[in-house]
Design a protein around this motif. Structure first.
Motif, PDB file in Angstrom:
ATOM      1  N   GLN A 194      -4.447   4.700   6.205  1.00 55.35           N
ATOM      2  CA  GLN A 194      -4.594   4.923   4.945  1.00 55.35           C
ATOM      3  C   GLN A 194      -4.239   6.748   4.500  1.00 55.35           C
ATOM      4  O   GLN A 194      -4.057   6.851   3.481  1.00 55.35           O
ATOM      5  CB  GLN A 194      -6.380   4.917   4.680  1.00 55.35           C
ATOM      6  N   PRO A 197       9.660   3.879   6.104  1.00 51.69           N
ATOM      7  CA  PRO A 197       8.425   3.150   6.547  1.00 51.69           C
ATOM      8  C   PRO A 197       8.582   3.476   8.256  1.00 51.69           C
ATOM      9  O   PRO A 197       9.591   3.478   9.035  1.00 51.69           O
ATOM     10  CB  PRO A 197       8.869   1.883   6.394  1.00 51.69           C
ATOM     11  N   GLY A 244      -0.363   7.226   6.851  1.00 55.72           N
ATOM     12  CA  GLY A 244       0.650   6.215   6.155  1.00 55.72           C
ATOM     13  C   GLY A 244       1.427   5.287   7.053  1.00 55.72           C
ATOM     14  O   GLY A 244       2.417   4.699   6.527  1.00 55.72           O
ATOM     15  N   VAL A 283       2.843   1.960   8.502  1.00 50.35           N
ATOM     16  CA  VAL A 283       2.795   0.554   7.877  1.00 50.35           C
ATOM     17  C   VAL A 283       2.376  -0.385   9.152  1.00 50.35           C
ATOM     18  O   VAL A 283       1.971  -1.468   8.780  1.00 50.35           O
ATOM     19  CB  VAL A 283       4.391   0.231   7.617  1.00 50.35           C
ATOM     20  N   ARG A 313       0.863  -1.125   0.001  1.00 50.48           N
ATOM     21  CA  ARG A 313       0.036  -0.088  -0.077  1.00 50.48           C
ATOM     22  C   ARG A 313       0.936   1.222   0.232  1.00 50.48           C
ATOM     23  O   ARG A 313       0.734   2.237  -0.476  1.00 50.48           O
ATOM     24  CB  ARG A 313      -0.898   0.028   1.355  1.00 50.48           C
ATOM     25  N   ASN A 314       1.894   1.293   0.790  1.00 51.53           N
ATOM     26  CA  ASN A 314       2.811   2.559   1.076  1.00 51.53           C
ATOM     27  C   ASN A 314       3.760   2.535  -0.018  1.00 51.53           C
ATOM     28  O   ASN A 314       4.201   3.626  -0.638  1.00 51.53           O
ATOM     29  CB  ASN A 314       3.438   2.503   2.244  1.00 51.53           C
ATOM     30  N   TRP A 342       5.012   6.281  -0.529  1.00 47.35           N
ATOM     31  CA  TRP A 342       5.524   6.622   0.762  1.00 47.35           C
ATOM     32  C   TRP A 342       6.643   5.758   1.353  1.00 47.35           C
ATOM     33  O   TRP A 342       7.239   6.087   2.333  1.00 47.35           O
ATOM     34  CB  TRP A 342       4.573   6.391   1.719  1.00 47.35           C
ATOM     35  N   ILE A 343       7.058   4.636   0.857  1.00 48.95           N
ATOM     36  CA  ILE A 343       8.428   3.831   0.874  1.00 48.95           C
ATOM     37  C   ILE A 343       9.327   4.036  -0.156  1.00 48.95           C
ATOM     38  O   ILE A 343       8.730   3.568  -1.173  1.00 48.95           O
ATOM     39  CB  ILE A 343       7.838   2.314   1.430  1.00 48.95           C
ATOM     40  N   LYS A 354       1.879   3.947  -3.039  1.00 47.07           N
ATOM     41  CA  LYS A 354       1.621   5.502  -2.892  1.00 47.07           C
ATOM     42  C   LYS A 354       2.707   6.401  -3.017  1.00 47.07           C
ATOM     43  O   LYS A 354       2.930   7.812  -2.874  1.00 47.07           O
ATOM     44  CB  LYS A 354       0.928   5.815  -1.580  1.00 47.07           C
ATOM     45  N   LYS A 395       7.507  10.192   5.151  1.00 50.84           N
ATOM     46  CA  LYS A 395       6.895   9.838   3.791  1.00 50.84           C
ATOM     47  C   LYS A 395       7.884  10.381   2.689  1.00 50.84           C
ATOM     48  O   LYS A 395       7.935   9.931   1.505  1.00 50.84           O
ATOM     49  CB  LYS A 395       5.080  10.310   3.837  1.00 50.84           C
ATOM     50  N   THR A 413       5.222  12.543  10.281  1.00 45.38           N
ATOM     51  CA  THR A 413       4.979  11.633   9.468  1.00 45.38           C
ATOM     52  C   THR A 413       4.934  12.009   7.966  1.00 45.38           C
ATOM     53  O   THR A 413       5.295  11.268   6.848  1.00 45.38           O
ATOM     54  CB  THR A 413       3.699  10.951   9.753  1.00 45.38           C
TER      55      THR A 413
END
Length: 515
Positions: free
Chosen positions: A318, A292, A321, A323, A86-87, A92-93, A90, A287, A283
């Motif tokens: 969601q 993570p 973000g 994990v 998921r991340n 974010w990782i 997006k 991101k 956060t």
């Protein structure tokens, strides 16, 4: 109480079998994360393509314990993958951070063996030997020969009690002017668990870890020195600015778990005005850097309603973000020795059901260190195999962060020419491990109630009378007060009795298939 460790053939077989199961499961997880990064980066179809293979490896081909327990372990693994994917999708990782992490935790030999397992091919004798005789296996075997027990899987380490916040109910009683260990000692402990225990994972807590400093050295110096060890650290998040977020991305082997108390109102009430907004800024910085991170939260009588509502989890996973999420149920120690902040047994069962639902239906990677006992086969304290011990800012060595009692101090052990590992053989630690064995580790096919896994919170009477020893010392004044307080003891014993009444039917029917 008999302090001997289990030594008969059946116990040895169980120990070896459980170790292999854990190693296979851990390597399978890392293999798939690695495969996701190298071959399936950003592909939303990736999870569906491996579900059946993972279920077969973790549940169907595994007869080590009840299937209901194995299903929970499988669901947790799938939640890890879902969170990572998921991340990653997006953005974010970052791919570079994820690559550093997985490269440090799995080698090529293990990857080839896992590929064979999941393809249904036999493992060659050479491949089996490469795993059993690898570097970490040799280290752990040498440890076992020396101390007559396997090494713990990790340690929780609090090098400083210093913190820039003054949170109500802090289990660590942290403050701005507080003790810290020297960098030399911190490095010596890390060196021992890395080179002599074979640990490749460490949890750092505090105090606030990002405030640790000694002779110009910080924890970043430790994280850089041990690139093949993965570190997770608990933090209030207020010091994770853009610069520190980028530094975490550069080392690539560290993940912060940021503490929240619920929404902005609850977090600021406990941690201070404006803290929640600073956490969200942190956060955002993480991101942007592609690091993570997770969140940690303490369930109390004040925020239980929030934790029984999906909205909070949806927001954290969601939108923010996260994990992963680690959940703690307030243990009345430190500044929180007052038992009125504890959730009730009824609320705990509701929280357990909510955890099951979030794990299976939403695939949110959440572990509640009391309600998720099945994931770790019960209590993980006392330095058991697959478990941990805790070292605080004074060097005191306790069985668990939430068991504020100790026999040994690592500074004293080092002065005597001994090691941190020598603390494992105190009668206090042996008593704890003996209880763990009797409660389920020695009979994993039909363990006692792992919905009540905690030796002190869920079995206080047994802890006080059968695990504590005369040489045990309290970590602080509240811990000493708790041992003397009849009201404290009565509250916990009543809690345990009611919890047993509420969870025993669930355990017998849903996990052991008993009427």
């Amino acid at each position: 109480m008999d302090n001997t460790e289990p030594s008969n053939k059946e116990d040895n077989f169980i120990t070896k079998s459980s170790e292999k199961i854990r190693n296979v499961k851990k390597n399978i997880q890392m293999y798939f994360i690695r495969k996701m990064i190298y071959n399936a980066f950003g592909k939303e179809t990736f999870l569906s393509s491996i579900e059946k293979q993972l279920h077969k490896a973790i549940v169907e081909d595994n007869d080590s314990m009840p299937k209901a327990i194995l299903e929970k372990k499988y669901n947790f693994v799938m939640a890890i993958f879902a969170a990572a994917q998921r991340n990653i999708i997006k953005g974010w990782i970052s791919k570079s951070v994820a690559k550093k992490l997985t490269d440090s935790l799995i080698n090529e030999d293990a990857a080839r063996v896992i590929q064979n397992i999941l393809s249904g091919n036999p493992i060659s004798q050479d491949q089996q030997a490469s795993l059993e005789n690898g570097e970490l296996s040799k280290i752990r075997n040498e440890f076992k020969k020396k101390y007559n027990i396997p090494p713990p899987f990790f340690i929780v380490f609090a090098p400083t009690q210093v913190c820039n916040l003054q949170c109500c109910g802090c289990y660590a009683s942290s403050k701005i002017n507080a003790p810290s260990l020297s960098f030399e000692t911190v490095d010596k402990i890390c060196d021992e668990v890395y080179n002599e225990w074979g640990n490749r994972f460490m949890t750092i807590t505090g105090g606030e870890p990002l405030m640790y400093k000694d002779n110009g050295k910080t924890l970043f110096d430790i994280w850089k020195k041990y690139p093949r060890m993965f570190f997770m650290f608990y933090t209030n998040g207020t010091l994770i600015n853009e610069e520190n977020a980028m530094k975490l991305a550069e080392v690539g082997n560290v993940s912060p778990a940021i503490s929240v108390e619920g929404w902005e109102k609850e977090t600021d009430e406990r941690r201070g005005k404006g803290v929640f907004k600073r956490i969200i800024e942190a956060t955002d910085n993480l991101k942007k850097a592609g690091v993570p991170f997770g969140v940690s939260i303490t369930a109390t009588s004040k925020n239980i309603d929030i934790l029984l509502d999906d909205k909070f989890y949806d927001y954290m996973f969601q939108e923010v973000g996260a994990v992963y999420m680690w959940m703690f149920q307030l243990m009345p120690i430190g500044k929180a020795v007052d038992t009125t902040l504890m959730i009730t047994p009824e609320q705990r069962v509701k929280l357990f059901r909510k955890w099951e639902e979030l794990l299976t239906k939403k695939r949110y990677c959440i572990a509640d260190f009391w309600n998720s006992g099945v994931l770790a086969d019960g209590c993980i304290a006392y330095g058991r195999e697959g478990g941990y011990l805790y070292v605080d800012w004074n060097g005191n060595i306790t069985p668990c962060v939430f068991v504020p009692y100790y026999v040994d101090n690592v500074l004293d052990l080092y002065k005597q020419g001994k090691k941190l590992a020598d603390a494992l053989n105190s009668d206090f630690f042996k008593n704890g491990r003996k209880w763990q064995e009797e409660y389920g580790l020695s009979h994993r096919h039909d363990p006692d109630n792992w919905l009540m896994p905690c030796s002190i919170r869920d079995h206080y009477k047994n802890f006080k009378h059968n695990i504590l020893t005369k040489e045990v010392k309290p970590e602080d004044a509240p811990a000493a007060e708790a041992l003397k307080s009849k009201a404290y003891e009565k509250t916990l014993e009543e809690f345990d009795k009611e919890l047993e009444e509420k969870t025993s039917p669930i355990w017998k029917k849903e996990y052991l298939n008993q009427p």
